[in-house]
Design a protein around this motif. Structure first.
Motif, PDB file in Angstrom:
ATOM      1  N   ALA A  15       0.809  -1.218   0.000  1.00  0.00           N
ATOM      2  CA  ALA A  15       0.000   0.000   0.000  1.00  0.00           C
ATOM      3  C   ALA A  15       0.837   1.260   0.000  1.00  0.00           C
ATOM      4  CB  ALA A  15      -0.916  -0.016   1.211  1.00  0.00           C
ATOM      5  N   GLU A  16       2.149   1.186  -0.101  1.00  0.00           N
ATOM      6  CA  GLU A  16       3.014   2.355  -0.083  1.00  0.00           C
ATOM      7  C   GLU A  16       3.360   2.756  -1.513  1.00  0.00           C
ATOM      8  OE1 GLU A  16       6.419   1.468   2.235  1.00  0.00           O
ATOM      9  OE2 GLU A  16       5.244   0.817   3.955  1.00  0.00           O
ATOM     10  N   ILE A  17       3.481   4.063  -1.730  1.00  0.00           N
ATOM     11  CA  ILE A  17       3.872   4.579  -3.044  1.00  0.00           C
ATOM     12  C   ILE A  17       5.343   4.942  -2.968  1.00  0.00           C
ATOM     13  CG2 ILE A  17       3.541   6.430  -4.714  1.00  0.00           C
ATOM     14  CD1 ILE A  17       0.659   6.641  -3.785  1.00  0.00           C
ATOM     15  N   ASN A  18       6.103   4.514  -3.943  1.00  0.00           N
ATOM     16  CA  ASN A  18       7.521   4.833  -4.008  1.00  0.00           C
ATOM     17  C   ASN A  18       7.663   6.212  -4.658  1.00  0.00           C
ATOM     18  OD1 ASN A  18      10.247   4.818  -4.073  1.00  0.00           O
ATOM     19  ND2 ASN A  18      10.465   3.042  -5.414  1.00  0.00           N
ATOM     20  N   VAL A  19       8.122   7.204  -3.913  1.00  0.00           N
ATOM     21  CA  VAL A  19       8.223   8.579  -4.413  1.00  0.00           C
ATOM     22  C   VAL A  19       9.618   8.932  -4.918  1.00  0.00           C
ATOM     23  CG1 VAL A  19       6.321   9.443  -3.013  1.00  0.00           C
ATOM     24  CG2 VAL A  19       8.626   9.487  -2.100  1.00  0.00           C
ATOM     25  N   PHE A  22       9.643  10.038  -8.566  1.00  0.00           N
ATOM     26  CA  PHE A  22       9.002  11.347  -8.655  1.00  0.00           C
ATOM     27  C   PHE A  22       9.988  12.457  -8.266  1.00  0.00           C
ATOM     28  CE2 PHE A  22       6.473  14.686  -6.507  1.00  0.00           C
ATOM     29  CZ  PHE A  22       5.763  15.135  -7.594  1.00  0.00           C
TER      30      PHE A  22
END
Length: 145
Positions: A15-19, A22
């Motif tokens: 459920a984690e977004i790898n930033v 970005f």
């Protein structure tokens, strides 16, 4: 054991977004904008000499149009032996008339060293609007002392 994959075969989605990608893209864009921003400024195009050089000879028989600005900021047009005091609006009309009769006539600007730089820029902008493609700047050689 907890984590996205456990040994029991249950695969839980993370459920984690790898930033990190970005952030990398944002830094690259920041560098690109920092490099290109100074190139976007506008101005009067002037061909400035890069090194000291010898005076050029007049390539054709036509006399150049010499526009002078004296210490008080008064404009003068010199064509051959004829020198006339003019306003900025009159100068634009006269330069256009001369260039219509004699296209390709070189235009030179000679300004007093005490004239504000802004006044020379306004003069060169007016000449550019009058149809002058290239403007030369006149100076005196340095005095050896």
């Amino acid at each position: 054991m907890q984590g996205p994959f456990n040994r029991s075969g249950n695969k839980k989605p993370m459920a984690e977004i790898n930033v990190v990608p970005f952030i990398d893209v944002m830094l690259v864009l920041l560098v690109i904008f920092m490099i290109t921003a100074p190139m976007l400024t506008q101005g009067v195009q002037v061909d400035l000499p890069q090194v000291s050089s010898e005076p050029i000879e007049n390539q054709d028989e036509s006399d150049p149009i010499i526009i002078s600005v004296d210490r008080e900021g008064v404009y003068f047009i010199t064509l051959g032996e004829d020198t006339t005091s003019v306003s900025l609006d009159q100068m634009s009309e006269r330069v256009m008339a001369i260039l219509q009769r004699r296209p390709g006539t070189p235009v030179m600007v000679r300004g007093d060293r005490n004239v504000p730089y802004g006044q020379i820029v306004v003069l060169m902008s007016t000449l550019q609007r009058s149809g002058v493609a290239n403007v030369g700047l006149l100076s005196e050689p340095p005095q050896d002392g």
